[in-house]
Design a protein around this motif. Structure first.
Motif, PDB file in Angstrom:
ATOM      1  N   ARG A 166     -22.107  13.924   1.669  1.00  0.00           N
ATOM      2  CA  ARG A 166     -23.043  13.318   0.722  1.00  0.00           C
ATOM      3  C   ARG A 166     -22.918  11.792   0.740  1.00  0.00           C
ATOM      4  O   ARG A 166     -23.922  11.070   0.661  1.00  0.00           O
ATOM      5  CB  ARG A 166     -22.772  13.861  -0.673  1.00  0.00           C
ATOM      6  CG  ARG A 166     -23.822  13.471  -1.708  1.00  0.00           C
ATOM      7  CD  ARG A 166     -23.537  14.092  -3.057  1.00  0.00           C
ATOM      8  NE  ARG A 166     -23.581  15.540  -2.996  1.00  0.00           N
ATOM      9  CZ  ARG A 166     -22.531  16.323  -3.078  1.00  0.00           C
ATOM     10  NH1 ARG A 166     -21.320  15.800  -3.243  1.00  0.00           N
ATOM     11  NH2 ARG A 166     -22.651  17.631  -3.027  1.00  0.00           N
ATOM     12  N   ALA A 167     -21.697  11.297   0.859  1.00  0.00           N
ATOM     13  CA  ALA A 167     -21.496   9.844   0.900  1.00  0.00           C
ATOM     14  C   ALA A 167     -22.107   9.248   2.169  1.00  0.00           C
ATOM     15  O   ALA A 167     -22.675   8.152   2.141  1.00  0.00           O
ATOM     16  CB  ALA A 167     -20.004   9.522   0.831  1.00  0.00           C
ATOM     17  N   PHE A 187     -14.959  21.264  -0.649  1.00  0.00           N
ATOM     18  CA  PHE A 187     -15.526  20.318  -1.616  1.00  0.00           C
ATOM     19  C   PHE A 187     -15.439  18.886  -1.092  1.00  0.00           C
ATOM     20  O   PHE A 187     -16.407  18.118  -1.165  1.00  0.00           O
ATOM     21  CB  PHE A 187     -14.792  20.441  -2.948  1.00  0.00           C
ATOM     22  CG  PHE A 187     -15.142  19.369  -3.939  1.00  0.00           C
ATOM     23  CD1 PHE A 187     -16.319  19.421  -4.660  1.00  0.00           C
ATOM     24  CD2 PHE A 187     -14.290  18.284  -4.137  1.00  0.00           C
ATOM     25  CE1 PHE A 187     -16.650  18.429  -5.561  1.00  0.00           C
ATOM     26  CE2 PHE A 187     -14.606  17.294  -5.034  1.00  0.00           C
ATOM     27  CZ  PHE A 187     -15.790  17.357  -5.751  1.00  0.00           C
ATOM     28  N   LEU A 188     -14.259  18.510  -0.566  1.00  0.00           N
ATOM     29  CA  LEU A 188     -14.091  17.157  -0.037  1.00  0.00           C
ATOM     30  C   LEU A 188     -15.025  16.911   1.150  1.00  0.00           C
ATOM     31  O   LEU A 188     -15.571  15.813   1.302  1.00  0.00           O
ATOM     32  CB  LEU A 188     -12.636  16.946   0.384  1.00  0.00           C
ATOM     33  CG  LEU A 188     -11.598  16.956  -0.753  1.00  0.00           C
ATOM     34  CD1 LEU A 188     -10.198  16.800  -0.181  1.00  0.00           C
ATOM     35  CD2 LEU A 188     -11.885  15.858  -1.763  1.00  0.00           C
ATOM     36  N   ASP A 189     -15.220  17.921   1.976  1.00  0.00           N
ATOM     37  CA  ASP A 189     -16.136  17.780   3.104  1.00  0.00           C
ATOM     38  C   ASP A 189     -17.565  17.575   2.628  1.00  0.00           C
ATOM     39  O   ASP A 189     -18.299  16.740   3.172  1.00  0.00           O
ATOM     40  CB  ASP A 189     -16.037  19.027   3.996  1.00  0.00           C
ATOM     41  CG  ASP A 189     -16.907  18.907   5.236  1.00  0.00           C
ATOM     42  OD1 ASP A 189     -16.612  18.058   6.091  1.00  0.00           O
ATOM     43  OD2 ASP A 189     -17.906  19.653   5.330  1.00  0.00           O
TER      44      ASP A 189
END
Length: 241
Positions: free
Chosen positions: A190-191, A183-185
């Protein structure tokens, strides 16, 4: 908890739809109408085993029904509300909630049937469909081969339920960490897409001006020169651009 004079068809709506006495549209309409007869919370329970104070839905600053036994506050909004029929109010059979301003109810009796959304409504259906699909998807991921694979007995070759539970717990923790990392990846990727990009990173073989794969130099010179020749050259090519 509902008003004692709630029309019976509203109280038996779930039973009627399960027995095919009414269709789903009628069921949803009755569920929506039943909300008006629910008792209002006057004071929440202060302890887990305490009592909640509820009052008649015809009382308070925001009444949801009208009743011959209750006088509506002058500050209440002037709008149409369901009305309690007078013939259902026999004085000798009146409930405590009808004769007093409020009544106490055991919180333990109310918690078991309590839900965040009214049972049977479209909101309830939409939430639980999503929640059910999420749970089933999670179970499938945990049992799938290749990662945790908790369905395979060879993953926990130990004796006793306690020992097996420890191994299952370790696999579940690993599964959660793996999903959090994924999820963090995804959030980082996306950022990066939404952030204006700087100058592109130059590849090492472009920085060294020598492409051994195509046997050419970065300046367009087709002559093949190895690294030793570049180092001995009087005018060596720059290592960085």
């Amino acid at each position: 908890m509902y008003c004692p004079s709630t029309p019976k068809p509203l109280l038996t709506a779930t039973e009627d739809v399960q027995k095919d006495v009414i269709d789903i549209a009628t069921y949803r309409a009755r569920i929506e109408s039943r909300k008006a007869f629910a008792l209002h919370v006057k004071e929440k329970a202060k302890t887990p085993g305490g009592k909640a104070i509820l009052r008649c839905p015809a009382l308070g600053p925001s009444p949801t029904v009208t009743c011959p036994l209750r006088e509506m506050m002058k500050s209440a909004a002037k709008k149409a509300r369901p009305h309690v029929e007078p013939e259902t109010l026999e004085q000798e059979f009146l409930d405590t909630i009808c004769t007093k301003h409020s009544a106490a109810f055991d919180l333990t009796e109310m918690q078991q049937p309590a839900q965040a959304f009214d049972y049977g409504t479209e909101e309830w259906e939409e939430f639980h469909d999503h929640a059910r699909n999420t749970v089933e998807s999670e179970n499938q991921q945990l049992k799938a081969a290749g990662d945790e694979d908790i369905e395979t007995a060879s993953r926990r070759r130990v004796r006793g339920i306690s020992a097996a539970q420890i191994l299952i717990t370790v696999l579940l923790v690993y599964h959660n960490i793996r999903k959090i990392a994924a999820f963090l990846d995804d959030e980082l990727r996306r950022a990066r897409k939404n952030t204006p990009s700087g100058p592109a990173t130059v590849r090492r073989r472009d920085r060294a001006w020598l492409n051994r794969y195509t046997k050419t130099t970065g300046d367009g010179d087709l002559r093949v020169r190895n690294t030793k020749d570049l180092k001995r050259s009087a005018d060596p090519q720059p290592l960085r651009t």
